[in-house]
Design a protein around this motif. Structure first.
Motif, mmCIF file in Angstrom:
data_model
loop_
_atom_site.group_PDB
_atom_site.id
_atom_site.type_symbol
_atom_site.label_atom_id
_atom_site.label_comp_id
_atom_site.label_asym_id
_atom_site.label_seq_id
_atom_site.Cartn_x
_atom_site.Cartn_y
_atom_site.Cartn_z
ATOM 1 N N VAL A 1 -12.746 10.302 -1.520
ATOM 2 C CA VAL A 1 -14.122 10.148 -1.994
ATOM 3 C C VAL A 1 -14.111 9.475 -3.357
ATOM 4 N N LEU A 2 -15.029 8.535 -3.531
ATOM 5 C CA LEU A 2 -15.261 7.910 -4.840
ATOM 6 C C LEU A 2 -16.720 8.145 -5.195
ATOM 7 N N ASP B 1 -15.015 -2.185 -7.464
ATOM 8 C CA ASP B 1 -14.276 -0.921 -7.489
ATOM 9 C C ASP B 1 -14.381 -0.202 -6.149
ATOM 10 N N ILE B 2 -15.561 -0.200 -5.563
ATOM 11 C CA ILE B 2 -15.762 0.459 -4.269
ATOM 12 C C ILE B 2 -14.945 -0.240 -3.182
ATOM 13 N N ALA B 3 -14.999 -1.573 -3.155
ATOM 14 C CA ALA B 3 -14.232 -2.328 -2.156
ATOM 15 C C ALA B 3 -12.731 -2.092 -2.335
ATOM 16 N N SER B 4 -12.256 -2.087 -3.581
ATOM 17 C CA SER B 4 -10.834 -1.844 -3.844
ATOM 18 C C SER B 4 -10.419 -0.450 -3.398
ATOM 19 N N LEU C 1 -11.818 1.361 -1.026
ATOM 20 C CA LEU C 1 -11.788 1.376 0.440
ATOM 21 C C LEU C 1 -10.543 0.678 0.989
ATOM 22 N N LEU C 2 -10.216 -0.480 0.431
ATOM 23 C CA LEU C 2 -9.026 -1.201 0.890
ATOM 24 C C LEU C 2 -7.756 -0.409 0.612
ATOM 25 N N TRP C 3 -7.693 0.243 -0.534
ATOM 26 C CA TRP C 3 -6.555 1.105 -0.874
ATOM 27 C C TRP C 3 -6.421 2.221 0.154
ATOM 28 N N GLN C 4 -7.525 2.888 0.452
ATOM 29 C CA GLN C 4 -7.484 4.025 1.365
ATOM 30 C C GLN C 4 -7.270 3.623 2.821
ATOM 31 N N MET C 5 -7.626 2.393 3.170
ATOM 32 C CA MET C 5 -7.382 1.914 4.534
ATOM 33 C C MET C 5 -5.994 1.318 4.699
ATOM 34 N N GLY C 6 -5.208 1.309 3.612
ATOM 35 C CA GLY C 6 -3.816 0.900 3.704
ATOM 36 C C GLY C 6 -3.528 -0.576 3.537
ATOM 37 N N ASP C 7 -4.487 -1.355 3.072
ATOM 38 C CA ASP C 7 -4.237 -2.785 2.855
ATOM 39 C C ASP C 7 -3.067 -2.928 1.881
ATOM 40 N N PRO C 8 -2.013 -3.629 2.270
ATOM 41 C CA PRO C 8 -0.825 -3.743 1.424
ATOM 42 C C PRO C 8 -1.100 -4.313 0.033
ATOM 43 N N ALA C 9 -2.069 -5.187 -0.092
ATOM 44 C CA ALA C 9 -2.371 -5.797 -1.388
ATOM 45 C C ALA C 9 -3.040 -4.822 -2.356
ATOM 46 N N PHE C 10 -3.454 -3.670 -1.858
ATOM 47 C CA PHE C 10 -4.182 -2.718 -2.700
ATOM 48 C C PHE C 10 -3.446 -1.383 -2.846
ATOM 49 N N GLN C 11 -2.167 -1.382 -2.548
ATOM 50 C CA GLN C 11 -1.376 -0.161 -2.680
ATOM 51 C C GLN C 11 -0.701 -0.112 -4.051
ATOM 52 N N PRO C 12 -0.493 1.083 -4.584
ATOM 53 C CA PRO C 12 0.175 1.222 -5.885
ATOM 54 C C PRO C 12 1.587 0.636 -5.841
ATOM 55 N N VAL C 13 1.987 0.071 -6.947
ATOM 56 C CA VAL C 13 3.335 -0.459 -7.087
ATOM 57 C C VAL C 13 4.160 0.583 -7.821
ATOM 58 N N HIS C 14 5.245 1.022 -7.197
ATOM 59 C CA HIS C 14 6.113 2.020 -7.805
ATOM 60 C C HIS C 14 7.349 1.317 -8.357
ATOM 61 N N HIS C 15 7.608 1.529 -9.621
ATOM 62 C CA HIS C 15 8.764 0.877 -10.270
ATOM 63 C C HIS C 15 9.898 1.847 -10.409
#
Length: 93
Positions: free
Chosen positions: A16-17, A74-77, A79-93
Protein backbone atom coordinates in the motif's frame (compact mmCIF):
# COMPACT_ATOMS: atom_id res chain seq x y z
CA UNK A 1 -15.90 6.03 7.18
CA UNK A 2 -12.78 5.19 9.11
CA UNK A 3 -10.33 2.96 7.26
CA UNK A 4 -8.43 2.61 10.54
CA UNK A 5 -11.39 0.78 12.10
CA UNK A 6 -11.45 -1.75 9.26
CA UNK A 7 -7.83 -2.92 9.56
CA UNK A 8 -7.64 -6.42 11.02
CA UNK A 9 -4.60 -7.89 12.76
CA UNK A 10 -3.02 -10.92 11.13
CA UNK A 11 -4.28 -10.17 7.63
CA UNK A 12 -1.96 -10.49 4.63
CA UNK A 13 -2.56 -7.05 3.12
CA UNK A 14 -1.09 -6.15 -0.28
CA UNK A 15 1.51 -3.42 -0.67
CA UNK A 16 0.00 0.00 0.00
CA UNK A 17 1.13 3.53 -0.81
CA UNK A 18 -0.81 6.23 1.03
CA UNK A 19 -0.53 9.71 -0.49
CA UNK A 20 -1.42 12.82 1.50
CA UNK A 21 -1.13 16.57 1.00
CA UNK A 22 -0.60 18.61 4.16
CA UNK A 23 -2.83 21.41 2.83
CA UNK A 24 -5.79 19.05 2.35
CA UNK A 25 -8.84 20.75 3.90
CA UNK A 26 -10.92 17.54 3.78
CA UNK A 27 -8.68 14.91 5.38
CA UNK A 28 -6.44 15.54 8.38
CA UNK A 29 -2.88 14.21 8.17
CA UNK A 30 -3.34 12.17 11.33
CA UNK A 31 -5.86 9.96 9.48
CA UNK A 32 -3.20 8.88 7.00
CA UNK A 33 -0.53 8.64 9.69
CA UNK A 34 -2.51 6.45 12.06
CA UNK A 35 -3.95 4.25 9.31
CA UNK A 36 -0.60 3.60 7.65
CA UNK A 37 0.99 2.81 11.02
CA UNK A 38 -1.89 0.52 11.96
CA UNK A 39 -1.66 -1.30 8.63
CA UNK A 40 2.12 -1.73 8.99
CA UNK A 41 1.62 -3.42 12.34
CA UNK A 42 -1.37 -5.54 11.31
CA UNK A 43 -0.20 -7.02 8.01
CA UNK A 44 1.45 -10.41 7.78
CA UNK A 45 2.27 -10.24 4.07
CA UNK A 46 5.71 -8.65 4.42
CA UNK A 47 4.69 -6.17 1.72
CA UNK A 48 5.56 -2.49 2.22
CA UNK A 49 3.09 0.03 3.61
CA UNK A 50 4.37 3.50 2.74
CA UNK A 51 3.17 7.04 3.36
CA UNK A 52 3.96 9.77 0.82
CA UNK A 53 3.44 13.29 2.19
CA UNK A 54 3.50 16.38 -0.03
CA UNK A 55 4.12 19.37 2.21
CA UNK A 56 2.87 22.05 -0.18
CA UNK A 57 -0.14 20.27 -1.71
CA UNK A 58 -3.79 19.76 -1.02
CA UNK A 59 -6.43 17.29 -2.16
CA UNK A 60 -5.79 17.29 -5.92
CA UNK A 61 -7.09 20.77 -6.67
CA UNK A 62 -4.66 22.32 -4.18
CA UNK A 63 -1.64 20.92 -6.03
CA UNK A 64 0.46 22.37 -8.81
CA UNK A 65 0.86 20.53 -12.09
CA UNK A 66 4.44 19.59 -11.15
CA UNK A 67 3.25 18.18 -7.81
CA UNK A 68 0.58 16.09 -9.53
CA UNK A 69 3.11 14.77 -12.06
CA UNK A 70 5.58 13.89 -9.27
CA UNK A 71 2.87 12.08 -7.33
CA UNK A 72 1.79 10.10 -10.40
CA UNK A 73 5.44 9.18 -11.08
CA UNK A 74 5.82 7.92 -7.49
CA UNK A 75 2.61 5.90 -7.76
CA UNK A 76 3.63 4.38 -11.11
CA UNK A 77 7.11 3.54 -9.75
CA UNK A 78 5.58 1.92 -6.67
CA UNK A 79 3.27 -0.21 -8.81
CA UNK A 80 6.06 -1.26 -11.17
CA UNK A 81 8.28 -2.13 -8.20
CA UNK A 82 5.56 -4.25 -6.62
CA UNK A 83 4.69 -5.97 -9.91
CA UNK A 84 8.32 -7.05 -10.26
CA UNK A 85 9.47 -4.93 -13.21
CA UNK A 86 13.25 -5.49 -13.26
CA UNK A 87 13.97 -1.81 -13.93
CA UNK A 88 12.24 -0.83 -10.69
CA UNK A 89 13.78 -3.31 -8.27
CA UNK A 90 16.23 -2.26 -5.53
CA UNK A 91 19.91 -2.61 -6.34
CA UNK A 92 21.81 -4.49 -3.66
CA UNK A 93 25.53 -3.78 -3.45
Amino acid sequence: MSTYQHVSDGTAYPAVLFAHGLNDPRVEIWNSLKTSTRLQKATTSGRPVLLRVEQQAGHGMGSTRLQRVAEQADIASFLLWQMGDPAFQPVHH
